[in-house]
Design a protein around this motif. Sequence first.
Motif, PDB file in Angstrom:
ATOM      1  N   GLY A  17       0.755  -1.242   0.000  1.00  0.00           N
ATOM      2  CA  GLY A  17       0.000   0.000   0.000  1.00  0.00           C
ATOM      3  C   GLY A  17       0.785   1.292   0.000  1.00  0.00           C
ATOM      4  N   ILE A  18       2.105   1.237  -0.067  1.00  0.00           N
ATOM      5  CA  ILE A  18       2.889   2.482  -0.014  1.00  0.00           C
ATOM      6  C   ILE A  18       2.508   3.401  -1.167  1.00  0.00           C
ATOM      7  N   ILE A  19       2.560   2.892  -2.386  1.00  0.00           N
ATOM      8  CA  ILE A  19       2.269   3.726  -3.554  1.00  0.00           C
ATOM      9  C   ILE A  19       0.850   4.264  -3.480  1.00  0.00           C
ATOM     10  N   ALA A  20      -0.091   3.408  -3.125  1.00  0.00           N
ATOM     11  CA  ALA A  20      -1.493   3.833  -3.045  1.00  0.00           C
ATOM     12  C   ALA A  20      -1.692   4.956  -2.031  1.00  0.00           C
ATOM     13  N   LYS A  21      -1.074   4.837  -0.875  1.00  0.00           N
ATOM     14  CA  LYS A  21      -1.272   5.835   0.179  1.00  0.00           C
ATOM     15  C   LYS A  21      -0.609   7.168  -0.160  1.00  0.00           C
ATOM     16  N   VAL A  22       0.589   7.120  -0.734  1.00  0.00           N
ATOM     17  CA  VAL A  22       1.279   8.362  -1.100  1.00  0.00           C
ATOM     18  C   VAL A  22       0.538   9.053  -2.243  1.00  0.00           C
ATOM     19  N   THR A  23       0.167   8.294  -3.258  1.00  0.00           N
ATOM     20  CA  THR A  23      -0.507   8.902  -4.403  1.00  0.00           C
ATOM     21  C   THR A  23      -1.912   9.375  -4.058  1.00  0.00           C
ATOM     22  N   THR A  24      -2.552   8.785  -3.077  1.00  0.00           N
ATOM     23  CA  THR A  24      -3.862   9.258  -2.627  1.00  0.00           C
ATOM     24  C   THR A  24      -3.743  10.673  -2.055  1.00  0.00           C
ATOM     25  N   ILE A  25      -2.721  10.913  -1.258  1.00  0.00           N
ATOM     26  CA  ILE A  25      -2.510  12.262  -0.714  1.00  0.00           C
ATOM     27  C   ILE A  25      -2.287  13.257  -1.848  1.00  0.00           C
ATOM     28  N   LEU A  26      -1.463  12.888  -2.829  1.00  0.00           N
ATOM     29  CA  LEU A  26      -1.229  13.783  -3.960  1.00  0.00           C
ATOM     30  C   LEU A  26      -2.516  14.063  -4.725  1.00  0.00           C
ATOM     31  N   ALA A  27      -3.328  13.040  -4.951  1.00  0.00           N
ATOM     32  CA  ALA A  27      -4.598  13.220  -5.660  1.00  0.00           C
ATOM     33  C   ALA A  27      -5.549  14.116  -4.873  1.00  0.00           C
ATOM     34  N   GLU A  28      -5.615  13.931  -3.563  1.00  0.00           N
ATOM     35  CA  GLU A  28      -6.474  14.775  -2.720  1.00  0.00           C
ATOM     36  C   GLU A  28      -6.062  16.238  -2.790  1.00  0.00           C
ATOM     37  N   GLU A  29      -4.778  16.492  -3.024  1.00  0.00           N
ATOM     38  CA  GLU A  29      -4.260  17.854  -3.124  1.00  0.00           C
ATOM     39  C   GLU A  29      -4.262  18.360  -4.575  1.00  0.00           C
ATOM     40  N   THR A  30      -4.817  17.569  -5.485  1.00  0.00           N
ATOM     41  CA  THR A  30      -4.894  17.886  -6.915  1.00  0.00           C
ATOM     42  C   THR A  30      -3.505  18.132  -7.508  1.00  0.00           C
TER      43      THR A  30
END
Length: 91
Positions: A17-30
């Motif tokens: 889940g590392i990639i998923a969790k890091v990229t989720t934060i980036l997506a939430e911040e657009t």
Amino acid sequence: MEQKRAIVSVVGKDQVGIIAKVTTILAEETINILDISQTILQDFFTMMMIVDVTNYEDLEALQQKLSKLGEALGLTINVQLEDIFQAMHRV
């Protein structure tokens, strides 16, 4: 307008889940990911991303969010403007 880019680096013990969790934060911040590279050496995970922060004002707030995630997962996560990153790694 000139594109402003930043480098996101992630280092630590591999886990689900590392990639998923890091990229989720980036997506939430657009924040758009322009390039990504990740590798696992034995149990050691490393990832580098180039992200577009042209319209993002507060890199310190992003660093805090990613650092909080890093602490929870036992990872080191850093964000640095591309210009600064290049200057620091110029030989």
